[in-house]
Design an enzyme around this catalytic site. Structure first.
Site, PDB file in Angstrom:
ATOM      1  N   TRP A  27       0.824  -1.213   0.000  1.00  0.00           N
ATOM      2  CA  TRP A  27       0.000   0.000   0.000  1.00  0.00           C
ATOM      3  C   TRP A  27       0.862   1.270   0.000  1.00  0.00           C
ATOM      4  O   TRP A  27       1.867   1.346   0.706  1.00  0.00           O
ATOM      5  CB  TRP A  27      -0.909   0.024   1.231  1.00  0.00           C
ATOM      6  N   SER A  89       3.066  -7.371   1.474  1.00  0.00           N
ATOM      7  CA  SER A  89       2.056  -6.652   2.243  1.00  0.00           C
ATOM      8  C   SER A  89       0.703  -6.686   1.519  1.00  0.00           C
ATOM      9  O   SER A  89       0.167  -7.762   1.267  1.00  0.00           O
ATOM     10  CB  SER A  89       2.540  -5.219   2.501  1.00  0.00           C
ATOM     11  N   LEU A  90       0.135  -5.526   1.138  1.00  0.00           N
ATOM     12  CA  LEU A  90      -1.126  -5.515   0.391  1.00  0.00           C
ATOM     13  C   LEU A  90      -0.997  -6.319  -0.899  1.00  0.00           C
ATOM     14  O   LEU A  90      -1.935  -7.018  -1.310  1.00  0.00           O
ATOM     15  CB  LEU A  90      -1.545  -4.075   0.076  1.00  0.00           C
ATOM     16  N   PHE A 150       3.717   5.918   7.501  1.00  0.00           N
ATOM     17  CA  PHE A 150       3.553   4.491   7.215  1.00  0.00           C
ATOM     18  C   PHE A 150       4.902   3.842   6.954  1.00  0.00           C
ATOM     19  O   PHE A 150       5.159   2.721   7.395  1.00  0.00           O
ATOM     20  CB  PHE A 150       2.615   4.314   6.016  1.00  0.00           C
ATOM     21  N   LEU A 151       5.785   4.549   6.255  1.00  0.00           N
ATOM     22  CA  LEU A 151       7.138   4.035   6.012  1.00  0.00           C
ATOM     23  C   LEU A 151       7.875   3.818   7.328  1.00  0.00           C
ATOM     24  O   LEU A 151       8.569   2.819   7.508  1.00  0.00           O
ATOM     25  CB  LEU A 151       7.926   5.012   5.134  1.00  0.00           C
ATOM     26  N   ALA A 152       7.731   4.767   8.240  1.00  0.00           N
ATOM     27  CA  ALA A 152       8.413   4.668   9.526  1.00  0.00           C
ATOM     28  C   ALA A 152       7.943   3.443  10.309  1.00  0.00           C
ATOM     29  O   ALA A 152       8.748   2.737  10.936  1.00  0.00           O
ATOM     30  CB  ALA A 152       8.171   5.937  10.341  1.00  0.00           C
ATOM     31  N   ILE A 153       6.632   3.172  10.255  1.00  0.00           N
ATOM     32  CA  ILE A 153       6.088   2.007  10.951  1.00  0.00           C
ATOM     33  C   ILE A 153       6.607   0.717  10.316  1.00  0.00           C
ATOM     34  O   ILE A 153       6.939  -0.251  10.999  1.00  0.00           O
ATOM     35  CB  ILE A 153       4.544   2.040  10.930  1.00  0.00           C
ATOM     36  N   GLN A 154       6.734   0.712   8.981  1.00  0.00           N
ATOM     37  CA  GLN A 154       7.192  -0.485   8.284  1.00  0.00           C
ATOM     38  C   GLN A 154       8.617  -0.859   8.668  1.00  0.00           C
ATOM     39  O   GLN A 154       8.971  -2.037   8.725  1.00  0.00           O
ATOM     40  CB  GLN A 154       7.129  -0.261   6.765  1.00  0.00           C
ATOM     41  N   ASP A 214       8.409  -7.223  12.634  1.00  0.00           N
ATOM     42  CA  ASP A 214       7.293  -6.589  11.924  1.00  0.00           C
ATOM     43  C   ASP A 214       6.149  -6.282  12.891  1.00  0.00           C
ATOM     44  O   ASP A 214       5.668  -7.174  13.595  1.00  0.00           O
ATOM     45  CB  ASP A 214       6.812  -7.533  10.816  1.00  0.00           C
ATOM     46  N   HIS A 242       9.114  -5.036   8.308  1.00  0.00           N
ATOM     47  CA  HIS A 242       8.062  -5.227   7.310  1.00  0.00           C
ATOM     48  C   HIS A 242       8.580  -5.230   5.870  1.00  0.00           C
ATOM     49  O   HIS A 242       7.832  -5.563   4.951  1.00  0.00           O
ATOM     50  CB  HIS A 242       6.990  -4.131   7.477  1.00  0.00           C
TER      51      HIS A 242
END
Length: 265
Positions: A27, A89-90, A150-154, A214, A242
């Site tokens: 995503w 992922s997605l 979102f990149l940081a969380i991944q 992850d 991730h």
């Protein structure tokens, strides 16, 4: 350098010769995310990257409704016969759907940091539902900031998190920005789709690759996925998050290569 091909509206990019491997991204991204992995594999395989509808070079193609079925119908004609589909992922959600509903074309399935159901529910580990709601709200205000978060969380937890985020950012910015509707609808897929009752019917040789660090597909979900799809092989990279193909491209390449060579030669 990947050569671009256009057929049935969708654009794909290919390089190398050998067994056909098809890559589907996650995503908010595009196929540029695989740019660091490709050099490790292009000598042994024919690699094709397809931007999901609404993303990258296919940002102008947004199916209505934006569903797994509609996305799969657009991608399926781009798949060479007997291809191994690799979804991150997605993209892994899409790849699992393709394996189930386009079995005559998909010879093998590899998921990377993916799940049959991404949103956390009672008894099922995953992404906190409130976090997905926050992303949906933030998208309308600032798409770039939302993607950065979102990149940081991944990359969270990876020893190379800062470099990983920079690498993904630079790779995806080489291609067109995603369609706003695809971003919003893609998040809805992450929160609503549930293939848990279906994946046991996947007959193709399957490899599921995970990162132990992850937070989006947490390690606590792996045993449950294994029970639902016991035919699949599972590998957990202990120091990856991730995006293991960015933090550990050589290791990821070796694992995928060994699986493909074992199953299809």
């Amino acid at each position: 350098m990947l050569d671009s091909h256009k057929q049935n509206a969708l654009v794909s990019r290919s390089v190398g010769t050998g067994k056909e491997l098809i890559f589907l991204h996650g995503w908010g991204m595009n196929g540029g995310a695989f740019s660091q992995l490709i050099p490790y594999m292009q000598e042994d395989f024919r690699l094709t990257v397809i931007d999901l509808p609404g993303f990258g070079e296919n940002s102008h193609i947004v199916p209505e409704p934006f569903s797994l079925a509609a996305i799969a119908e657009l991608i399926a004609p781009r798949l060479p016969k007997n291809a191994v589909v690799i979804g991150w992922s997605l993209g892994g959600l899409v790849a699992q759907y393709l394996a189930l509903h386009h079995a005559n074309t998909v010879a093998g399935l590899i998921t990377i940091a993916s799940s049959p159901k991404f949103e956390q529910t009672l008894g099922w580990p995953g992404i906190d539902a409130q976090l997905l709601v926050q992303f949906q709200q933030q998208l309308a205000q600032d798409y770039r900031k939302t993607i950065e978060r979102f990149l940081a969380i991944q990359a969270m937890g990876s020893a190379t998190a800062r470099q990983d985020i920079k690498a993904i950012r630079e790779a995806i910015h080489a291609y067109p920005e995603p369609a706003p509707k695809a971003l919003a609808e893609g998040l809805k897929l992450l929160s609503s789709e549930d293939l848990r009752q279906d994946i046991g019917r996947i007959k193709q040789p399957t490899l599921r690759l995970y990162g132990r660090l992850d937070s989006l597909v947490p390690p606590s979900s792996i045993d449950q996925i294994c029970k639902l799809h016991p035919q699949a092989d599972s590998v957990v990279l202990p120091h990856a998050s991730h995006a293991p193909f960015i933090s550990h491209p050589q290791q990821t390449s070796d694992i995928i290569g060994h699986f493909v060579m074992t199953q299809f030669t």
